[in-house]
Design a protein around this motif. Sequence first.
Motif, PDB file in Angstrom:
ATOM      1  N   UNK A  79      72.061  10.015 -41.613  1.00  0.00           N
ATOM      2  CA  UNK A  79      71.510  11.238 -42.181  1.00  0.00           C
ATOM      3  C   UNK A  79      72.020  12.487 -41.459  1.00  0.00           C
ATOM      4  N   UNK A  80      72.372  12.346 -40.180  1.00  0.00           N
ATOM      5  CA  UNK A  80      72.810  13.506 -39.406  1.00  0.00           C
ATOM      6  C   UNK A  80      74.101  14.102 -39.967  1.00  0.00           C
ATOM      7  N   UNK A  81      75.005  13.265 -40.504  1.00  0.00           N
ATOM      8  CA  UNK A  81      76.284  13.787 -41.000  1.00  0.00           C
ATOM      9  C   UNK A  81      76.113  14.658 -42.237  1.00  0.00           C
ATOM     10  N   UNK A  82      75.406  14.198 -43.289  1.00  0.00           N
ATOM     11  CA  UNK A  82      75.184  15.085 -44.429  1.00  0.00           C
ATOM     12  C   UNK A  82      74.447  16.367 -44.040  1.00  0.00           C
ATOM     13  N   UNK A  83      73.479  16.247 -43.134  1.00  0.00           N
ATOM     14  CA  UNK A  83      72.733  17.432 -42.697  1.00  0.00           C
ATOM     15  C   UNK A  83      73.656  18.405 -41.977  1.00  0.00           C
ATOM     16  N   UNK A  84      74.550  17.887 -41.157  1.00  0.00           N
ATOM     17  CA  UNK A  84      75.508  18.733 -40.444  1.00  0.00           C
ATOM     18  C   UNK A  84      76.461  19.417 -41.428  1.00  0.00           C
ATOM     19  N   UNK A  85      76.925  18.665 -42.430  1.00  0.00           N
ATOM     20  CA  UNK A  85      77.817  19.248 -43.424  1.00  0.00           C
ATOM     21  C   UNK A  85      77.129  20.362 -44.206  1.00  0.00           C
ATOM     22  N   UNK A  86      75.881  20.102 -44.639  1.00  0.00           N
ATOM     23  CA  UNK A  86      75.155  21.108 -45.416  1.00  0.00           C
ATOM     24  C   UNK A  86      74.898  22.369 -44.590  1.00  0.00           C
ATOM     25  N   UNK A  87      74.396  22.192 -43.367  1.00  0.00           N
ATOM     26  CA  UNK A  87      74.074  23.343 -42.517  1.00  0.00           C
ATOM     27  C   UNK A  87      75.347  24.037 -42.035  1.00  0.00           C
ATOM     28  N   UNK A  88      76.326  23.235 -41.582  1.00  0.00           N
ATOM     29  CA  UNK A  88      77.567  23.836 -41.083  1.00  0.00           C
ATOM     30  C   UNK A  88      78.337  24.567 -42.162  1.00  0.00           C
ATOM     31  N   UNK A  89      78.454  23.950 -43.338  1.00  0.00           N
ATOM     32  CA  UNK A  89      79.148  24.617 -44.438  1.00  0.00           C
ATOM     33  C   UNK A  89      78.435  25.878 -44.884  1.00  0.00           C
ATOM     34  N   UNK A  90      77.088  25.812 -44.954  1.00  0.00           N
ATOM     35  CA  UNK A  90      76.328  26.990 -45.349  1.00  0.00           C
ATOM     36  C   UNK A  90      76.456  28.129 -44.353  1.00  0.00           C
ATOM     37  N   UNK A  91      76.370  27.807 -43.059  1.00  0.00           N
ATOM     38  CA  UNK A  91      76.501  28.841 -42.031  1.00  0.00           C
ATOM     39  C   UNK A  91      77.913  29.425 -42.005  1.00  0.00           C
ATOM     40  N   UNK A  92      78.912  28.566 -42.186  1.00  0.00           N
ATOM     41  CA  UNK A  92      80.285  29.062 -42.231  1.00  0.00           C
ATOM     42  C   UNK A  92      80.488  30.015 -43.410  1.00  0.00           C
ATOM     43  N   UNK A  93      79.936  29.660 -44.566  1.00  0.00           N
ATOM     44  CA  UNK A  93      80.032  30.541 -45.730  1.00  0.00           C
ATOM     45  C   UNK A  93      79.357  31.883 -45.437  1.00  0.00           C
ATOM     46  N   UNK A  94      78.149  31.823 -44.890  1.00  0.00           N
ATOM     47  CA  UNK A  94      77.428  33.065 -44.585  1.00  0.00           C
ATOM     48  C   UNK A  94      78.205  33.922 -43.592  1.00  0.00           C
ATOM     49  N   UNK A  95      78.815  33.292 -42.583  1.00  0.00           N
ATOM     50  CA  UNK A  95      79.586  34.055 -41.606  1.00  0.00           C
ATOM     51  C   UNK A  95      80.827  34.682 -42.212  1.00  0.00           C
ATOM     52  N   UNK A  96      81.511  33.937 -43.071  1.00  0.00           N
ATOM     53  CA  UNK A  96      82.734  34.461 -43.685  1.00  0.00           C
ATOM     54  C   UNK A  96      82.430  35.615 -44.624  1.00  0.00           C
ATOM     55  N   UNK A  97      81.241  35.592 -45.243  1.00  0.00           N
ATOM     56  CA  UNK A  97      80.850  36.692 -46.132  1.00  0.00           C
ATOM     57  C   UNK A  97      80.348  37.883 -45.322  1.00  0.00           C
ATOM     58  N   UNK A  98      79.514  37.614 -44.311  1.00  0.00           N
ATOM     59  CA  UNK A  98      78.912  38.702 -43.536  1.00  0.00           C
ATOM     60  C   UNK A  98      79.899  39.350 -42.573  1.00  0.00           C
ATOM     61  N   UNK A  99      80.746  38.553 -41.931  1.00  0.00           N
ATOM     62  CA  UNK A  99      81.631  39.073 -40.891  1.00  0.00           C
ATOM     63  C   UNK A  99      83.090  39.133 -41.324  1.00  0.00           C
TER      64      UNK A  99
END
Length: 443
Positions: free
Chosen positions: A214-234
């Motif tokens: 379960x840790x891998x899908x959770x990491x992908x969802x959170x990591x991908x979401x945070x990366x998207x937010x960072x690329x849009x915000x910064x």
Amino acid sequence: MTGMSRDRYVDFLRAWAIVLVVLGHWLITALVREPDGRITAPELLATVPWTQWLTLAFQIMPLFFLAGGHAAGGSWSRARAAGGTPAGWLGRRALRLLLPVGVYSGAVLLAVGVCAAVGVDRDTLALVGWAMAMQFWFLPVYLLLSALTPALYAAHLRWGPRVPLALGTAALAADTLVVTAHAPFVGLLDYVLVWCVAYQLGFCWRDGLLSGRRALPLTMAAGGGLAFAGLVALGPFPVSLILVTGQHPSNTDPPSAAMLAWVVAQTGLALLAAPPLRRLLDRERVWRVVRPVGAASMTLYLWHMLPVLAVAAAFYLTGLAPEPTLGSAAWWGLRVPWLLVLGAVLAGVVTALKPLERGLGALYGRTVPDAGLRRAWPLWLGLALDVVALGRFAVQGFAPGGRFPVLPALGLVAGTALVVLPRWWPAADRQERPQVTRAPDRV
């Protein structure tokens, strides 16, 4: 799931992706009747900028490529185990896509030719031609990935998750050149690289490399979401996951680093949602609702803008439709009946096309099950012509400048004919292959 059965959750993802694409296109389509009687379509995402946030809910194509990779991996594995060749497998898979696309394109091109001959306003014809081809960007990309599947799956068997990681790294490098060096031709690579990441993750998912922890899908969802937010915000990327005119860089033209992050996030969310949704889909009453949508997914995808034209002619050209200010509360309130009417019209279109679908299914069933490499050249040439022609339609529409697109139309006809050609080979020349009993493949 056994090798002989279908994964209901994968079919659900494809159906869900198509439904959201249809609803998203309908939701952002705005029509205005001008004083001279012409119908124009102002761009909602550009006119009302906050609506670009809505694309986070409706840009669901990463799931379609993820599910497509899952299905293609299983289909090619079974074909290879039965002694099939890459050319034979690809020919059948391409036909599953090209037969309905050819019928749809032929109908639209016939209408364009008639309208051009009788002198329909060129601007109006160009707008209609663009609307009827706006979904075509997906087709050449999917054909290319299908053609590469045997090689991609071989790489997957050898290197596993390192393949999508390498593809993602290459996509980031290409996007860096697009953004910093303004190299648009380099960006063409990202149409294959970014969507291939989702496709390759589908292989990994099917073979159990992404599930069980379960840790891998959770990491992908959170990591991908945070990366998207960072690329849009910064970073330099917009929030919109659909092309907005004048916006540079775009997240879809070509697919950007932000879109790549969204692919990873959606994959993680899909894996997290799989267990409860699989339990729900095991209920026959639920599956009886989902299955017809999945079966009609290609029809829905291809024909879903036809109801917009029908409603525009019936209500906007006649002046019957109320026209509040674009983006106002009244305009949003009218989206509800708008979607309901379009849904009813599309249901009628799908019903009317059922006999045609059965005919295409019968034609597909009579194609040669396999073909030796000696006869593969018509297939590869045909696919090349189809990819170029469909790419032209995706970029320019069915009526660029209000004119009939002669060269792309001829390319699509010739390319599809070359892919279909093997079914007319003499029976004595056909290479028989062992048959396996299994559920039919879907695109």
